[in-house]
Design a protein around this motif. Structure first.
Motif, PDB file in Angstrom:
ATOM      1  N   LEU A   1       0.722  -1.209   0.110  1.00 26.23           N
ATOM      2  CA  LEU A   1       0.136  -0.056   0.033  1.00 26.23           C
ATOM      3  C   LEU A   1       0.861   1.272  -0.032  1.00 26.23           C
ATOM      4  O   LEU A   1       1.984   1.226   0.762  1.00 26.23           O
ATOM      5  CB  LEU A   1      -0.833  -0.027   1.108  1.00 26.23           C
ATOM      6  N   ARG A   2       0.242   2.116  -0.603  1.00 25.89           N
ATOM      7  CA  ARG A   2       0.757   3.486  -0.530  1.00 25.89           C
ATOM      8  C   ARG A   2       0.059   4.102   0.692  1.00 25.89           C
ATOM      9  O   ARG A   2      -1.213   4.215   0.499  1.00 25.89           O
ATOM     10  CB  ARG A   2       0.684   4.483  -1.741  1.00 25.89           C
ATOM     11  N   VAL A   3       0.551   4.814   1.709  1.00 26.05           N
ATOM     12  CA  VAL A   3      -0.215   5.284   2.939  1.00 26.05           C
ATOM     13  C   VAL A   3       0.711   6.879   2.510  1.00 26.05           C
ATOM     14  O   VAL A   3       1.678   6.888   3.049  1.00 26.05           O
ATOM     15  CB  VAL A   3       0.152   4.583   4.164  1.00 26.05           C
ATOM     16  N   ASP A   4      -0.261   7.815   2.567  1.00 23.76           N
ATOM     17  CA  ASP A   4       0.256   9.131   2.177  1.00 23.76           C
ATOM     18  C   ASP A   4       1.569   9.082   1.429  1.00 23.76           C
ATOM     19  O   ASP A   4       1.372   8.745  -0.086  1.00 23.76           O
ATOM     20  CB  ASP A   4       0.620   9.789   3.410  1.00 23.76           C
ATOM     21  N   ASP A   5       2.724   9.228   1.862  1.00 25.67           N
ATOM     22  CA  ASP A   5       3.832   9.351   0.899  1.00 25.67           C
ATOM     23  C   ASP A   5       4.816   8.059   1.083  1.00 25.67           C
ATOM     24  O   ASP A   5       5.997   8.304   0.672  1.00 25.67           O
ATOM     25  CB  ASP A   5       4.525  10.401   0.996  1.00 25.67           C
ATOM     26  N   MET A   6       4.282   7.109   1.668  1.00 25.42           N
ATOM     27  CA  MET A   6       5.194   5.774   1.979  1.00 25.42           C
ATOM     28  C   MET A   6       4.688   4.724   1.470  1.00 25.42           C
ATOM     29  O   MET A   6       3.370   4.579   1.484  1.00 25.42           O
ATOM     30  CB  MET A   6       5.846   5.741   3.358  1.00 25.42           C
ATOM     31  N   THR A   7       5.355   3.394   1.292  1.00 29.61           N
ATOM     32  CA  THR A   7       5.072   2.120   0.694  1.00 29.61           C
ATOM     33  C   THR A   7       5.047   1.329   1.922  1.00 29.61           C
ATOM     34  O   THR A   7       6.192   1.114   2.468  1.00 29.61           O
ATOM     35  CB  THR A   7       5.845   1.714  -0.322  1.00 29.61           C
ATOM     36  N   VAL A   8       4.150   0.443   2.418  1.00 32.87           N
ATOM     37  CA  VAL A   8       4.019  -0.319   3.628  1.00 32.87           C
ATOM     38  C   VAL A   8       3.191  -1.706   2.864  1.00 32.87           C
ATOM     39  O   VAL A   8       2.532  -1.676   2.138  1.00 32.87           O
ATOM     40  CB  VAL A   8       3.035   0.204   4.592  1.00 32.87           C
ATOM     41  N   ALA A   9       3.969  -2.870   3.475  1.00 31.33           N
ATOM     42  CA  ALA A   9       3.175  -4.189   3.081  1.00 31.33           C
ATOM     43  C   ALA A   9       2.665  -4.733   4.566  1.00 31.33           C
ATOM     44  O   ALA A   9       3.139  -4.584   5.422  1.00 31.33           O
ATOM     45  CB  ALA A   9       4.226  -5.158   2.620  1.00 31.33           C
ATOM     46  N   LEU A  10       1.267  -5.219   4.447  1.00 33.80           N
ATOM     47  CA  LEU A  10       0.597  -5.692   5.428  1.00 33.80           C
ATOM     48  C   LEU A  10      -0.213  -7.133   4.832  1.00 33.80           C
ATOM     49  O   LEU A  10      -0.247  -7.183   3.818  1.00 33.80           O
ATOM     50  CB  LEU A  10      -0.800  -4.832   5.797  1.00 33.80           C
ATOM     51  N   ARG A  11      -0.405  -7.960   5.955  1.00 34.01           N
ATOM     52  CA  ARG A  11      -1.025  -9.110   5.540  1.00 34.01           C
ATOM     53  C   ARG A  11      -2.539  -8.642   5.495  1.00 34.01           C
ATOM     54  O   ARG A  11      -3.019  -7.593   6.299  1.00 34.01           O
ATOM     55  CB  ARG A  11      -1.085 -10.320   6.799  1.00 34.01           C
ATOM     56  N   ARG A  12      -3.351  -9.550   4.847  1.00 34.80           N
ATOM     57  CA  ARG A  12      -4.909  -9.161   4.659  1.00 34.80           C
ATOM     58  C   ARG A  12      -5.429  -9.378   6.050  1.00 34.80           C
ATOM     59  O   ARG A  12      -6.375  -8.315   6.409  1.00 34.80           O
ATOM     60  CB  ARG A  12      -5.680  -9.929   3.693  1.00 34.80           C
ATOM     61  N   ARG A  13      -5.007 -10.131   6.808  1.00 33.69           N
ATOM     62  CA  ARG A  13      -5.710 -10.129   8.304  1.00 33.69           C
ATOM     63  C   ARG A  13      -5.340  -9.019   9.258  1.00 33.69           C
ATOM     64  O   ARG A  13      -6.032  -8.433   9.843  1.00 33.69           O
ATOM     65  CB  ARG A  13      -5.417 -11.502   9.003  1.00 33.69           C
ATOM     66  N   GLU A  14      -4.188  -8.287   9.033  1.00 34.65           N
ATOM     67  CA  GLU A  14      -4.029  -7.171   9.518  1.00 34.65           C
ATOM     68  C   GLU A  14      -4.808  -5.768   9.079  1.00 34.65           C
ATOM     69  O   GLU A  14      -5.263  -4.982   9.901  1.00 34.65           O
ATOM     70  CB  GLU A  14      -2.244  -6.820   9.474  1.00 34.65           C
ATOM     71  N   ALA A  15      -4.873  -5.978   7.589  1.00 34.09           N
ATOM     72  CA  ALA A  15      -5.286  -4.912   6.931  1.00 34.09           C
ATOM     73  C   ALA A  15      -7.196  -4.882   7.282  1.00 34.09           C
ATOM     74  O   ALA A  15      -7.867  -3.868   7.195  1.00 34.09           O
ATOM     75  CB  ALA A  15      -5.438  -5.022   5.542  1.00 34.09           C
ATOM     76  N   ALA A  16      -7.651  -6.028   7.882  1.00 31.29           N
ATOM     77  CA  ALA A  16      -8.847  -5.935   8.437  1.00 31.29           C
ATOM     78  C   ALA A  16      -9.000  -5.201   9.565  1.00 31.29           C
ATOM     79  O   ALA A  16     -10.539  -4.946   9.818  1.00 31.29           O
ATOM     80  CB  ALA A  16      -9.242  -7.691   8.739  1.00 31.29           C
ATOM     81  N   ASN A  17      -8.234  -4.635  10.134  1.00 30.60           N
ATOM     82  CA  ASN A  17      -8.560  -3.766  11.238  1.00 30.60           C
ATOM     83  C   ASN A  17      -8.561  -2.260  10.645  1.00 30.60           C
ATOM     84  O   ASN A  17      -8.315  -1.457  11.576  1.00 30.60           O
ATOM     85  CB  ASN A  17      -7.134  -4.017  12.126  1.00 30.60           C
ATOM     86  N   LEU A  18      -8.385  -2.096   9.591  1.00 27.00           N
ATOM     87  CA  LEU A  18      -8.602  -0.673   8.933  1.00 27.00           C
ATOM     88  C   LEU A  18      -9.845  -0.512   7.981  1.00 27.00           C
ATOM     89  O   LEU A  18     -10.134  -1.476   7.264  1.00 27.00           O
ATOM     90  CB  LEU A  18      -7.285  -0.402   8.259  1.00 27.00           C
ATOM     91  N   THR A  19     -10.810   0.682   8.301  1.00 22.70           N
ATOM     92  CA  THR A  19     -11.648   0.830   7.340  1.00 22.70           C
ATOM     93  C   THR A  19     -11.507   1.994   6.414  1.00 22.70           C
ATOM     94  O   THR A  19     -10.984   2.877   6.922  1.00 22.70           O
ATOM     95  CB  THR A  19     -12.956   1.090   8.323  1.00 22.70           C
ATOM     96  N   ILE A  20     -11.774   1.884   5.314  1.00 24.95           N
ATOM     97  CA  ILE A  20     -11.536   2.896   4.292  1.00 24.95           C
ATOM     98  C   ILE A  20     -12.816   3.383   3.410  1.00 24.95           C
ATOM     99  O   ILE A  20     -13.803   2.557   3.385  1.00 24.95           O
ATOM    100  CB  ILE A  20     -10.594   2.498   3.293  1.00 24.95           C
ATOM    101  N   GLN A  21     -12.926   4.634   3.153  1.00 23.76           N
ATOM    102  CA  GLN A  21     -13.921   4.988   2.348  1.00 23.76           C
ATOM    103  C   GLN A  21     -13.055   5.000   0.917  1.00 23.76           C
ATOM    104  O   GLN A  21     -12.316   5.993   0.839  1.00 23.76           O
ATOM    105  CB  GLN A  21     -14.474   6.327   2.766  1.00 23.76           C
ATOM    106  N   LEU A  22     -13.535   4.162  -0.190  1.00 22.15           N
ATOM    107  CA  LEU A  22     -13.111   4.184  -1.415  1.00 22.15           C
ATOM    108  C   LEU A  22     -13.396   5.589  -2.111  1.00 22.15           C
ATOM    109  O   LEU A  22     -14.585   6.164  -1.794  1.00 22.15           O
ATOM    110  CB  LEU A  22     -13.888   3.097  -2.267  1.00 22.15           C
ATOM    111  N   ASN A  23     -12.483   6.125  -2.923  1.00 22.26           N
ATOM    112  CA  ASN A  23     -12.614   7.305  -3.679  1.00 22.26           C
ATOM    113  C   ASN A  23     -11.866   6.883  -5.016  1.00 22.26           C
ATOM    114  O   ASN A  23     -11.142   5.913  -5.330  1.00 22.26           O
ATOM    115  CB  ASN A  23     -12.025   8.494  -3.122  1.00 22.26           C
ATOM    116  N   GLY A  24     -11.996   7.920  -5.930  1.00 26.96           N
ATOM    117  CA  GLY A  24     -11.514   7.811  -7.291  1.00 26.96           C
ATOM    118  C   GLY A  24     -12.154   6.717  -8.138  1.00 26.96           C
ATOM    119  O   GLY A  24     -13.366   6.349  -7.801  1.00 26.96           O
ATOM    120  N   PRO A  25     -11.706   6.193  -9.257  1.00 24.03           N
ATOM    121  CA  PRO A  25     -12.275   5.321 -10.177  1.00 24.03           C
ATOM    122  C   PRO A  25     -13.039   4.139  -9.614  1.00 24.03           C
ATOM    123  O   PRO A  25     -14.106   3.672 -10.333  1.00 24.03           O
ATOM    124  CB  PRO A  25     -11.394   5.235 -11.438  1.00 24.03           C
TER     125      PRO A  25
END
Length: 93
Positions: free
Chosen positions: A63-87
């Motif tokens: 993932l790009r998070v603001d201006d850095m690149t980070v790798a996560l497992r999907r089970r860790e990403a399940a702890n983050l909620t996002i609102q989609l934007n863009g196309p």
């Protein structure tokens, strides 16, 4: 359909804004994981963009998070909620 999803459900190319940190499926390690995610910059309002996923079970994700690149497992990403934007936000609605 809402354009608010768990980050673990995102697809390559999806972009969004973090709306909530925590509350995933990690059990007793929730508070430690939440603290680490916050330290890495996964804070409410941060822009995220899923740029790559692994071949096996689509894990891990990059993932790009603001201006850095980070790798996560999907089970860790399940702890983050996002609102989609863009196309890709329109496709989720």
């Amino acid at each position: 359909m809402s354009n608010v999803i768990q980050l673990s459900e995102a697809r390559v190319g999806d972009r969004g804004v973090i709306t909530h940190v925590g509350g995933g499926r990690m059990g007793e390690h929730d508070s430690e994981l939440e603290r680490r995610l916050l330290e890495l910059g996964f804070v409410e309002g941060a822009q995220v963009h899923l740029i790559h996923q692994g071949i096996v079970r689509r894990d891990p994700i990059a993932l790009r998070v603001d201006d850095m690149t980070v790798a996560l497992r999907r089970r860790e990403a399940a702890n983050l909620t996002i609102q989609l934007n863009g196309p890709f936000a329109e496709a989720a609605e």
